[in-house]
Design an enzyme around this catalytic site. Structure first.
Site, PDB file in Angstrom:
ATOM      1  CG  HIS A  37      -1.828  -1.125   1.374  1.00  0.00           C
ATOM      2  ND1 HIS A  37      -1.668  -2.115   2.321  1.00  0.00           N
ATOM      3  CD2 HIS A  37      -2.942  -1.444   0.678  1.00  0.00           C
ATOM      4  CE1 HIS A  37      -2.644  -2.993   2.212  1.00  0.00           C
ATOM      5  NE2 HIS A  37      -3.431  -2.618   1.211  1.00  0.00           N
ATOM      6  CG  ASP A 150      -5.605  -7.606  -5.108  1.00  0.00           C
ATOM      7  OD1 ASP A 150      -5.743  -8.789  -4.785  1.00  0.00           O
ATOM      8  OD2 ASP A 150      -5.310  -6.713  -4.300  1.00  0.00           O
TER       9      ASP A 150
HETATM   10  O1  PAF Z   1      -7.920  -4.178  -3.074  1.00  0.00           O
HETATM   11  C1  PAF Z   1      -8.611  -3.885  -2.087  1.00  0.00           C
HETATM   12  O2  PAF Z   1      -8.115  -3.726  -0.970  1.00  0.00           O
HETATM   13  C2  PAF Z   1     -10.122  -3.765  -2.229  1.00  0.00           C
HETATM   14  O3  PAF Z   1     -10.626  -4.726  -3.077  1.00  0.00           O
HETATM   15  C3  PAF Z   1     -10.572  -2.354  -2.663  1.00  0.00           C
HETATM   16  C4  PAF Z   1     -10.086  -2.005  -4.061  1.00  0.00           C
HETATM   17  C5  PAF Z   1     -10.063  -1.336  -1.671  1.00  0.00           C
HETATM   18  C6  PAF Z   1     -12.104  -2.288  -2.671  1.00  0.00           C
HETATM   19  O4  PAF Z   1     -12.634  -2.546  -1.408  1.00  0.00           O
END
Ligand code: PAF
Length: 282
Positions: A37, A150
């Site tokens: 993140h 993802d």
């Molecule tokens: O990737 C994630 O953490 C979630 O799928 C997101 C994009 C924040 C949507 O809740």
């Protein structure tokens, strides 16, 4: 760095920034932030005047037998990380703020979501598309940042933005790995010591697949078989899928004659982990 919990407060802050002519980047997250993140926040901070991080465990994207209740949460830790990486605002709503009583509108997608994770998580992408649309409507960012870990989610969101003419640039950022290769994930915290070791089988399979592609292998079945053998050799691991798909349509392809995504999902004990590579990134 502010933490705001209501849509109204966030809208008024964004309005203020827009009046000053500032650009806004959004990093949507479910919290329990890690270096993956942080890399998204860094990218947004570099390319926008202001960076908003949404921190919301979205109930709508969890199936009935999934880990909504146990999903890790730590807003104090998240706030420190966001601040350290130059984020300006965390949007941290309660579920009732996002889904008021009587909520009954959804954003859904066909084709792309009927492969890979969509098969074992049938309601997942409807929940993702709906919440991301809501976040886009609330924050109206210039750019939004998503991790390539993802990969299907990234493709789905790019497709949704194109289909629905959302005026937002979607930016995919590289997977961040632990030193030993395991892709960073909030779900890695579920692993006990033995499982943590076993989880290395994911990156091992991914690195093997990458090498085969680099060495010129073009047949999907040959690559998939070798990767499956690697996973099968780890007693604590059970493959959900090992697939090679077209990187925009997410449909399986027999040979690497176009840009492809090689993606895997593997259960380590009860924990389901994913990893992947895009052939274009090699
Ligand atoms: O990737 C994630 O953490 C979630 O799928 C997101 C994009 C924040 C949507 O809740």
């Amino acid at each position: 760095m502010k933490i705001l919990k209501t849509i109204e407060e966030v809208r008024s802050q964004i309005k203020e920034w827009r009046k000053q002519g500032l650009t806004v980047g959004l990093v949507p997250t479910m919290g329990y932030l890690h270096e993956g993140h942080a890399s998204l926040i860094d990218a947004s901070h570099k390319e926008n005047d202001k960076t908003v991080v949404s921190d919301f465990v979205n109930p709508m994207q969890f199936g009935p037998s999934e880990d909504l209740e146990s999903y890790p949460r730590d807003i104090a830790h998240d706030a420190k990380l966001v601040e350290a990486h130059g984020g300006d605002l965390i949007f941290h709503p309660e579920p009732a703020e996002m889904y008021h009583e009587g909520f009954s509108s959804f954003v859904d997608m066909t084709v792309l979501t009927q492969e890979l994770c969509g098969l074992s998580r049938p309601v997942h992408f409807r929940g993702v598309c709906t919440v991301v649309t809501k976040l886009f409507n609330i924050i109206q960012p210039d750019r939004a940042y998503f991790g390539k870990k993802d990969a299907q989610q990234l493709a789905v969101i790019q497709h949704m933005v194109d289909d629905l003419n959302m005026n937002i640039e979607i930016i995919g950022c590289p997977i961040v790995r632990e030193e030993d290769g395991l892709a960073k994930s909030s779900r890695n915290t579920y692993l006990n010591a033995e499982e943590r070791k076993a989880a290395l089988v994911l990156s091992k399979a991914i690195f093997l697949g990458m090498q085969m592609v680099k060495d010129g292998e073009k047949e999907s079945a040959v690559i998939i078989q070798k990767m499956q053998e690697t996973i099968a050799a780890e007693p604590l691991a059970k493959a959900d899928y090992v697939k090679i798909v077209d990187c925009t349509t997410m449909q399986q392809i027999p040979s690497l004659d176009r840009p492809a995504l090689c993606a895997i999902a593997v259960y380590i004990g009860k924990t389901r982990l994913i990893d992947n590579f895009f052939t274009e990134d090699l």
